[in-house]
Design a protein around this motif. Structure first.
Motif, PDB file in Angstrom:
ATOM      1  N   ALA A 109      13.060   1.115  -0.636  1.00 34.97           N
ATOM      2  CA  ALA A 109      11.906   0.222  -0.553  1.00 34.97           C
ATOM      3  C   ALA A 109      10.691   0.942  -1.117  1.00 34.97           C
ATOM      4  O   ALA A 109      10.657   2.179  -1.177  1.00 34.97           O
TER       5      ALA A 109
ATOM      6  N   HIS B 224       6.571   0.761  -6.878  1.00 37.24           N
ATOM      7  CA  HIS B 224       7.534  -0.343  -6.804  1.00 37.24           C
ATOM      8  C   HIS B 224       8.464  -0.321  -8.021  1.00 37.24           C
ATOM      9  O   HIS B 224       9.696  -0.474  -7.890  1.00 37.24           O
TER      10      HIS B 224
ATOM     11  N   HIS C 190      12.877  -5.770   0.130  1.00 35.24           N
ATOM     12  CA  HIS C 190      11.491  -6.193  -0.116  1.00 35.24           C
ATOM     13  C   HIS C 190      10.753  -6.323   1.213  1.00 35.24           C
ATOM     14  O   HIS C 190      11.340  -6.757   2.211  1.00 35.24           O
ATOM     15  N   PRO C 191       9.473  -5.982   1.255  1.00 31.60           N
ATOM     16  CA  PRO C 191       8.743  -6.051   2.534  1.00 31.60           C
ATOM     17  C   PRO C 191       8.510  -7.461   3.052  1.00 31.60           C
ATOM     18  O   PRO C 191       8.256  -7.639   4.243  1.00 31.60           O
TER      19      PRO C 191
ATOM     20  N   LYS D 121       7.310  -5.148  11.889  1.00 33.30           N
ATOM     21  CA  LYS D 121       8.153  -5.046  10.688  1.00 33.30           C
ATOM     22  C   LYS D 121       9.581  -4.592  10.991  1.00 33.30           C
ATOM     23  O   LYS D 121      10.491  -4.804  10.180  1.00 33.30           O
TER      24      LYS D 121
ATOM     25  N   SER E   4       6.913   1.238  -0.159  1.00 32.72           N
ATOM     26  CA  SER E   4       5.978   0.907   0.921  1.00 32.72           C
ATOM     27  C   SER E   4       5.342   2.183   1.441  1.00 32.72           C
ATOM     28  O   SER E   4       5.992   3.230   1.494  1.00 32.72           O
TER      29      SER E   4
ATOM     30  N   MET F 107       6.645   5.989  -2.397  1.00 37.41           N
ATOM     31  CA  MET F 107       5.225   5.795  -2.098  1.00 37.41           C
ATOM     32  C   MET F 107       4.386   6.310  -3.261  1.00 37.41           C
ATOM     33  O   MET F 107       4.795   7.238  -3.969  1.00 37.41           O
TER      34      MET F 107
ATOM     35  N   THR G 218      -0.730   8.554  -1.295  1.00 38.03           N
ATOM     36  CA  THR G 218      -0.491   8.124   0.080  1.00 38.03           C
ATOM     37  C   THR G 218      -0.929   9.229   1.049  1.00 38.03           C
ATOM     38  O   THR G 218      -0.609  10.398   0.839  1.00 38.03           O
TER      39      THR G 218
ATOM     40  N   PHE H 189       0.575   1.238  -6.101  1.00 33.85           N
ATOM     41  CA  PHE H 189       1.750   0.651  -5.457  1.00 33.85           C
ATOM     42  C   PHE H 189       2.680   0.030  -6.500  1.00 33.85           C
ATOM     43  O   PHE H 189       3.909   0.110  -6.383  1.00 33.85           O
TER      44      PHE H 189
ATOM     45  N   HIS I  37       6.384  -1.358   6.962  1.00 34.14           N
ATOM     46  CA  HIS I  37       7.728  -1.693   6.476  1.00 34.14           C
ATOM     47  C   HIS I  37       8.548  -0.422   6.276  1.00 34.14           C
ATOM     48  O   HIS I  37       9.729  -0.364   6.646  1.00 34.14           O
ATOM     49  N   ALA I  38       7.918   0.600   5.709  1.00 35.92           N
ATOM     50  CA  ALA I  38       8.618   1.869   5.469  1.00 35.92           C
ATOM     51  C   ALA I  38       9.116   2.470   6.770  1.00 35.92           C
ATOM     52  O   ALA I  38      10.270   2.919   6.875  1.00 35.92           O
TER      53      ALA I  38
END
Length: 414
Positions: free
Chosen positions: A85, A140, A156-157, A63, A87, A110, A114, A136, A91-92
């Motif tokens: 973001a 988001h 975006h991931p 990623k 994630s 998150m 998490t 999630f 990705h994060a």
């Protein structure tokens, strides 16, 4: 008569040129991971198997490529305000790590549930982590609110041309290292990786198949490509590709360029993670092992091909990895739990243990059950966990126990 005209189809979100430009942009700032031939996996599957070790990136996942390619294209104003973001995964960490290197503020939203280790890892790369919502989707939505109110750039991931192009640099490197590759097997979550890979594969002057892989529990892109309505949900080992809704841009890439999508079950994923550790001595997460899982589950399809398999990540919880390895030992017969019916009298357990000794089988644990059983009061059940050399060794032990008059059954895994 009027001439009928047809509108030209919309161009695809990215082309091979976008991927090549991304490769030049990120050159020297991510690890150029090796693509290595696996002799043992080739013999096991009947294909020539080449593994791309993206689990060797600094954050242990591919990623970083897309995240870095995106960050490097921001203007000065966007860099100063920072990026955001939603994630809890690779990705994060990729965005946080490269944002910190480039001096770009990174905020990651998150869900509240998490695991703490993911929060700590992301903060360790210099990001600000905000815990919001129980899902999630809620995280988001909050990230998009902060984007609007604070002027952040949302990354975006997967459903972003810059992300897709960055991920596609993997295919460029693999083909440079092994020009003979004629098939790519690529894990699909949202579709960013396979979009970039397909852009490069289909731009070559020869035919290269691109096959996507999804977990059976999350067949979102499979449903879209095949017009199916399989359910999406459940606990999968491949949490990195557990995506209920694929991207709109990535779906266009997949529908146009990807040859097929196959599904793999949890057993295949567990076997792939275990084999990679045993054979290649490398730790790979469930999503990262999905390509090998597909190769194992669909051997006939890839027999005789020269296959590129992307080990896209290595971030797996150590306890989960231990469970996967132990379950694999159990399925191979090297670890077993035998349920033996005994009479409740002195020396009964000794007689059983003697047979284990005679068969050179190591006893690990013994569980005696007198109360919670359907047997008469003078009967009991003993579960014995043991370690054998292989399935044949286990079967010899069971035969010896039965020959001595014991009722024996194996406690099977799901």
């Amino acid at each position: 008569m009027a001439t009928q005209t047809h509108a030209a189809p919309d161009p695809l979100p990215i082309t091979a040129d976008d991927v090549r430009a991304a490769a030049m942009r990120i050159d020297g700032m991510v690890v150029r991971t090796p693509t290595l031939h696996s002799r043992t996996l080739s013999e096991l599957t009947g294909a020539q198997v080449y593994l791309k070790f993206e689990n060797l990136q600094f954050t242990a996942a591919y990623k970083e490529r897309g995240a870095l390619n995106t960050l490097l294209q921001l203007d000065d104003a966007a860099r100063a305000k920072g990026v955001i973001a939603a994630s809890a995964g690779n990705h994060a960490q990729g965005l946080a790590y490269h944002g910190n290197r480039l001096g770009i503020p990174v905020t990651i939203v998150m869900p509240r549930n998490t695991p703490a280790v993911k929060v700590t890892q992301t903060e360790g790369h210099g990001a600000t982590v905000i815990l919001e919502g129980e899902t999630f989707d809620a995280a988001h939505a909050h990230a998009r609110k902060l984007e609007a109110s604070n002027g952040y750039t949302f990354v975006h991931p997967f459903d972003d041309p810059r992300i897709m192009a960055g991920q596609g640099t993997i295919a460029l490197e693999m083909l440079a290292d092994v020009p003979a590759i004629d098939s790519f097997i690529v894990p699909i979550g949202g579709g960013g990786l396979i979009s970039g890979v397909a852009a490069i594969a289909k731009a070559q002057d020869r035919a290269i198949d691109v096959i996507g892989v999804e977990a059976e529990l999350y067949p979102s892109m499979f449903n879209r490509l095949k017009g199916a309505e399989l359910p999406c949900g459940g606990d999968t080992l491949a949490e990195g590709i557990a995506v209920k809704e694929p991207g709109g841009l990535t779906a266009r890439m997949v529908e146009t360029l990807v040859d097929d999508i196959v599904l793999v079950g949890e057993r295949n994923l567990e076997e792939a993670v275990s084999l990679l550790l045993q054979i290649e001595k490398t730790v790979v997460e469930g999503a990262g092992a999905a390509g090998l899982a597909a190769l194992l589950a669909h051997r006939d399809r890839f027999a005789g091909r020269t296959v590129g398999v992307i080990l896209c990540g290595g971030n797996i919880d150590t306890r989960l990895l231990a469970n996967v390895l132990l379950r694999d030992l159990a399925r191979s017969g090297r670890l077993a739990r035998l349920r033996i019916r005994l009479q409740d009298r002195p020396g009964a357990l000794f007689g059983v243990a003697r047979i284990f000794h005679e068969q050179s089988v190591n006893i690990i644990e013994v569980y005696h059950q007198r109360v919670f059983t359907t047997l008469p009061a003078k009967g009991l059940i003993t579960d014995i966990e043991c370690e054998t050399r292989d399935r044949a060794h286990l079967e010899r032990l069971i035969a010896a126990l039965k020959a001595s008059g014991y009722e024996v059954s194996t406690v099977e895994l799901a």
